[in-house]
Scaffold this motif. Structure first.
Motif, PDB file in Angstrom:
ATOM      1  N   ASP A 102       4.905   5.093   8.072  1.00 44.43           N
ATOM      2  CA  ASP A 102       4.431   5.730   9.477  1.00 44.43           C
ATOM      3  C   ASP A 102       5.637   6.495   9.925  1.00 44.43           C
ATOM      4  O   ASP A 102       6.872   5.986   9.857  1.00 44.43           O
ATOM      5  CB  ASP A 102       4.498   4.459  10.455  1.00 44.43           C
ATOM      6  CG  ASP A 102       3.929   4.647  11.940  1.00 44.43           C
ATOM      7  OD1 ASP A 102       3.087   5.470  11.762  1.00 44.43           O
ATOM      8  OD2 ASP A 102       4.402   4.237  12.830  1.00 44.43           O
ATOM      9  N   ARG A 103       5.230   7.585  10.404  1.00 47.05           N
ATOM     10  CA  ARG A 103       6.163   8.751  11.031  1.00 47.05           C
ATOM     11  C   ARG A 103       7.255   8.823   9.746  1.00 47.05           C
ATOM     12  O   ARG A 103       8.385   9.190  10.213  1.00 47.05           O
ATOM     13  CB  ARG A 103       6.872   8.159  12.250  1.00 47.05           C
ATOM     14  CG  ARG A 103       6.036   8.458  13.534  1.00 47.05           C
ATOM     15  CD  ARG A 103       5.009   7.469  13.991  1.00 47.05           C
ATOM     16  NE  ARG A 103       4.523   7.546  15.196  1.00 47.05           N
ATOM     17  CZ  ARG A 103       3.716   6.510  15.880  1.00 47.05           C
ATOM     18  NH1 ARG A 103       3.360   5.676  15.141  1.00 47.05           N
ATOM     19  NH2 ARG A 103       3.455   6.786  17.007  1.00 47.05           N
ATOM     20  N   LEU A 104       7.016   8.869   8.678  1.00 48.53           N
ATOM     21  CA  LEU A 104       7.876   8.889   7.543  1.00 48.53           C
ATOM     22  C   LEU A 104       8.137  10.547   7.517  1.00 48.53           C
ATOM     23  O   LEU A 104       9.308  10.808   7.200  1.00 48.53           O
ATOM     24  CB  LEU A 104       7.403   8.537   6.200  1.00 48.53           C
ATOM     25  CG  LEU A 104       8.458   8.536   5.209  1.00 48.53           C
ATOM     26  CD1 LEU A 104       9.451   7.667   5.540  1.00 48.53           C
ATOM     27  CD2 LEU A 104       7.585   8.050   3.642  1.00 48.53           C
ATOM     28  N   TYR A 105       7.409  11.522   7.967  1.00 46.43           N
ATOM     29  CA  TYR A 105       7.774  12.796   7.868  1.00 46.43           C
ATOM     30  C   TYR A 105       7.490  13.202   9.310  1.00 46.43           C
ATOM     31  O   TYR A 105       6.811  12.949  10.240  1.00 46.43           O
ATOM     32  CB  TYR A 105       6.458  13.651   6.929  1.00 46.43           C
ATOM     33  CG  TYR A 105       6.690  13.161   5.355  1.00 46.43           C
ATOM     34  CD1 TYR A 105       7.560  13.555   4.683  1.00 46.43           C
ATOM     35  CD2 TYR A 105       6.058  11.984   5.077  1.00 46.43           C
ATOM     36  CE1 TYR A 105       7.635  13.497   3.319  1.00 46.43           C
ATOM     37  CE2 TYR A 105       6.198  11.522   3.729  1.00 46.43           C
ATOM     38  CZ  TYR A 105       7.004  12.263   2.750  1.00 46.43           C
ATOM     39  OH  TYR A 105       7.203  11.900   1.682  1.00 46.43           O
ATOM     40  N   ALA A 106       7.998  14.324   9.600  1.00 48.38           N
ATOM     41  CA  ALA A 106       8.001  15.173  10.789  1.00 48.38           C
ATOM     42  C   ALA A 106       8.272  16.404  10.612  1.00 48.38           C
ATOM     43  O   ALA A 106       8.600  17.112   9.538  1.00 48.38           O
ATOM     44  CB  ALA A 106       9.231  14.562  11.574  1.00 48.38           C
ATOM     45  N   VAL A 107       7.975  17.440  11.665  1.00 48.82           N
ATOM     46  CA  VAL A 107       8.151  18.887  11.704  1.00 48.82           C
ATOM     47  C   VAL A 107       9.414  19.001  11.976  1.00 48.82           C
ATOM     48  O   VAL A 107       9.695  18.754  13.280  1.00 48.82           O
ATOM     49  CB  VAL A 107       7.092  19.729  12.419  1.00 48.82           C
ATOM     50  CG1 VAL A 107       7.218  21.178  12.357  1.00 48.82           C
ATOM     51  CG2 VAL A 107       5.554  19.313  11.940  1.00 48.82           C
ATOM     52  N   ARG A 108      10.428  19.747  11.322  1.00 53.56           N
ATOM     53  CA  ARG A 108      11.883  19.732  11.658  1.00 53.56           C
ATOM     54  C   ARG A 108      11.995  21.272  11.765  1.00 53.56           C
ATOM     55  O   ARG A 108      11.872  21.851  11.094  1.00 53.56           O
ATOM     56  CB  ARG A 108      12.634  19.037  10.961  1.00 53.56           C
ATOM     57  CG  ARG A 108      14.183  18.835  11.067  1.00 53.56           C
ATOM     58  CD  ARG A 108      14.994  18.456  10.152  1.00 53.56           C
ATOM     59  NE  ARG A 108      14.578  17.227   9.795  1.00 53.56           N
ATOM     60  CZ  ARG A 108      14.916  16.323   8.567  1.00 53.56           C
ATOM     61  NH1 ARG A 108      15.591  16.951   7.682  1.00 53.56           N
ATOM     62  NH2 ARG A 108      14.557  15.026   8.720  1.00 53.56           N
ATOM     63  N   VAL A 135       3.863  -3.975   5.742  1.00 55.70           N
ATOM     64  CA  VAL A 135       4.763  -3.745   6.991  1.00 55.70           C
ATOM     65  C   VAL A 135       6.129  -4.158   6.285  1.00 55.70           C
ATOM     66  O   VAL A 135       6.412  -5.254   5.701  1.00 55.70           O
ATOM     67  CB  VAL A 135       4.508  -4.722   8.150  1.00 55.70           C
ATOM     68  CG1 VAL A 135       5.506  -4.608   9.184  1.00 55.70           C
ATOM     69  CG2 VAL A 135       3.142  -4.588   8.438  1.00 55.70           C
ATOM     70  N   ASP A 136       7.189  -3.213   6.319  1.00 56.88           N
ATOM     71  CA  ASP A 136       8.594  -3.269   5.697  1.00 56.88           C
ATOM     72  C   ASP A 136       9.429  -3.485   7.048  1.00 56.88           C
ATOM     73  O   ASP A 136       9.234  -3.275   8.116  1.00 56.88           O
ATOM     74  CB  ASP A 136       8.826  -2.500   4.584  1.00 56.88           C
ATOM     75  CG  ASP A 136       8.785  -1.023   5.254  1.00 56.88           C
ATOM     76  OD1 ASP A 136       8.900  -0.501   6.610  1.00 56.88           O
ATOM     77  OD2 ASP A 136       8.496   0.002   4.335  1.00 56.88           O
ATOM     78  N   GLU A 137      10.701  -3.536   6.887  1.00 51.41           N
ATOM     79  CA  GLU A 137      11.926  -3.546   7.681  1.00 51.41           C
ATOM     80  C   GLU A 137      11.735  -2.297   8.556  1.00 51.41           C
ATOM     81  O   GLU A 137      12.048  -2.262   9.885  1.00 51.41           O
ATOM     82  CB  GLU A 137      13.304  -3.691   7.199  1.00 51.41           C
ATOM     83  CG  GLU A 137      13.359  -4.915   6.226  1.00 51.41           C
ATOM     84  CD  GLU A 137      12.938  -4.790   5.106  1.00 51.41           C
ATOM     85  OE1 GLU A 137      12.336  -3.752   4.729  1.00 51.41           O
ATOM     86  OE2 GLU A 137      13.232  -5.857   4.316  1.00 51.41           O
ATOM     87  N   PRO A 155       9.029  -8.840   7.088  1.00 51.53           N
ATOM     88  CA  PRO A 155       7.705  -8.080   6.641  1.00 51.53           C
ATOM     89  C   PRO A 155       6.768  -8.677   5.791  1.00 51.53           C
ATOM     90  O   PRO A 155       6.851 -10.021   5.852  1.00 51.53           O
ATOM     91  CB  PRO A 155       8.765  -7.300   5.417  1.00 51.53           C
ATOM     92  CG  PRO A 155      10.110  -7.339   5.793  1.00 51.53           C
ATOM     93  CD  PRO A 155      10.350  -8.651   6.461  1.00 51.53           C
ATOM     94  N   GLY A 156       5.721  -7.981   5.985  1.00 53.18           N
ATOM     95  CA  GLY A 156       4.507  -8.814   5.151  1.00 53.18           C
ATOM     96  C   GLY A 156       3.386  -7.699   5.026  1.00 53.18           C
ATOM     97  O   GLY A 156       3.561  -6.652   4.690  1.00 53.18           O
ATOM     98  N   ARG A 157       2.153  -8.114   5.347  1.00 55.59           N
ATOM     99  CA  ARG A 157       1.013  -7.486   5.334  1.00 55.59           C
ATOM    100  C   ARG A 157       0.116  -7.705   6.309  1.00 55.59           C
ATOM    101  O   ARG A 157      -0.110  -8.856   6.715  1.00 55.59           O
ATOM    102  CB  ARG A 157       0.365  -7.435   3.975  1.00 55.59           C
ATOM    103  CG  ARG A 157      -0.753  -6.526   3.692  1.00 55.59           C
ATOM    104  CD  ARG A 157      -1.266  -6.618   2.346  1.00 55.59           C
ATOM    105  NE  ARG A 157      -2.447  -5.553   2.132  1.00 55.59           N
ATOM    106  CZ  ARG A 157      -2.128  -4.317   1.771  1.00 55.59           C
ATOM    107  NH1 ARG A 157      -0.721  -3.869   1.425  1.00 55.59           N
ATOM    108  NH2 ARG A 157      -2.761  -3.253   1.476  1.00 55.59           N
ATOM    109  N   LEU A 211       6.681 -10.150  14.126  1.00 57.76           N
ATOM    110  CA  LEU A 211       7.091  -9.045  14.826  1.00 57.76           C
ATOM    111  C   LEU A 211       7.753  -9.610  16.236  1.00 57.76           C
ATOM    112  O   LEU A 211       7.234 -10.561  16.836  1.00 57.76           O
ATOM    113  CB  LEU A 211       5.990  -8.050  15.425  1.00 57.76           C
ATOM    114  CG  LEU A 211       5.064  -7.457  14.199  1.00 57.76           C
ATOM    115  CD1 LEU A 211       3.907  -6.740  14.912  1.00 57.76           C
ATOM    116  CD2 LEU A 211       6.120  -6.480  13.397  1.00 57.76           C
ATOM    117  N   ALA A 212       8.866  -8.862  16.889  1.00 55.74           N
ATOM    118  CA  ALA A 212       9.510  -9.167  17.858  1.00 55.74           C
ATOM    119  C   ALA A 212       8.956  -8.221  19.063  1.00 55.74           C
ATOM    120  O   ALA A 212       9.329  -7.124  18.767  1.00 55.74           O
ATOM    121  CB  ALA A 212      10.959  -9.278  17.665  1.00 55.74           C
TER     122      ALA A 212
END
Length: 236
Positions: free
Chosen positions: A37-43, A29-31, A224-226, A178-179
């Motif tokens: 996650d959702r790093l790609y999309a159909v554009r 889990v990063d910033e 961040p963490g895991r 997480l907040a």
């Protein structure tokens, strides 16, 4: 004093926005959120992203929920799978033929976020069980709600318990914090047909009547963490 609110039962990542995701045992889990996650999309050629709805940022592209995507250990390009679960050799060429839109392409996130709202979604088994009872004629599965974390809550936990956590932080795994901010506003993606799950409009109707169309807890990453399946989450 920290209170243990549940145990992570499932972890999900959705490499290509609006397609089916991949179930994970553990994830960094990063910033930005869960890595990839959702790093790609159909554009499309106007810059709008494929989704289940039409808005200023999104364009409805029916059929995307029938596809699935996976990153595995790589973040440099997702694997895309057709409705029968077969890998696609050329994702952009396939998407143009499948969606009948010659101007779409598979694109990595740049200046415009691919997230609808906030980056991490937490859903409890208590709330998921309520949906099953509220829409008994529907095929209810966690995949309809696209959470990142399905949290197993203790017996007797009331549905929509997530609302009680807004304004608090949760911690778990290897240092992750997480907040929890607010709930997702659900749309037709919840009802859309996908492999093994037929169209089910009664689900969205039940959520709208009982809880104003809101479901889950959306969160921002504080530290961040895991996270791993089996980790306890504590409310701080």
């Amino acid at each position: 004093m920290a209170e243990i609110i549940g145990v992570i039962e499932q972890l999900w990542r959705y490499p290509v926005k609006s397609t089916g995701g991949e179930r994970l045992d553990s994830v960094e889990v990063d910033e930005r959120g869960l890595a990839g996650d959702r790093l790609y999309a159909v554009r499309d050629s106007t810059g709008k992203l494929g989704s289940g709805k039409n808005t200023r940022r999104f364009r409805r592209m029916d059929g995307l929920p029938r596809l699935s995507s996976r990153l595995g250990r790589r973040l440099d390009g997702p694997e895309l799978y057709d409705p029968l679960g077969r890998p696609v050799a050329d994702p952009t060429a396939f998407l143009r033929a499948y969606l009948q839109r010659p101007d779409v392409a598979l694109a990595r996130e740049d200046a415009v976020s691919h997230f609808d709202q906030l980056p991490v979604s937490v859903l409890t088994t208590a709330t998921l069980d309520w949906v099953r009872e509220a829409a008994p004629g529907a095929v209810v599965n966690v995949r309809r709600f696209r959470p990142n974390i399905l949290l197993r809550t203790p017996p007797g936990t009331p549905p929509f318990v997530e609302d009680d956590w807004f304004g608090h932080e949760v911690s778990g795994g290897a240092g992750t914090r997480l907040a929890l901010v607010r709930a997702s506003e659900r749309c037709v993606m919840t009802t859309a047909a996908q492999p093994g799950l037929p169209h089910a409009p009664e689900i969205l109707k039940a959520i709208a009547q009982a809880h104003g169309g809101r479901l889950d807890a959306l969160a921002e990453v504080v530290t961040p963490g895991r996270l791993s399946v089996g980790d306890e989450l504590s409310l701080n």
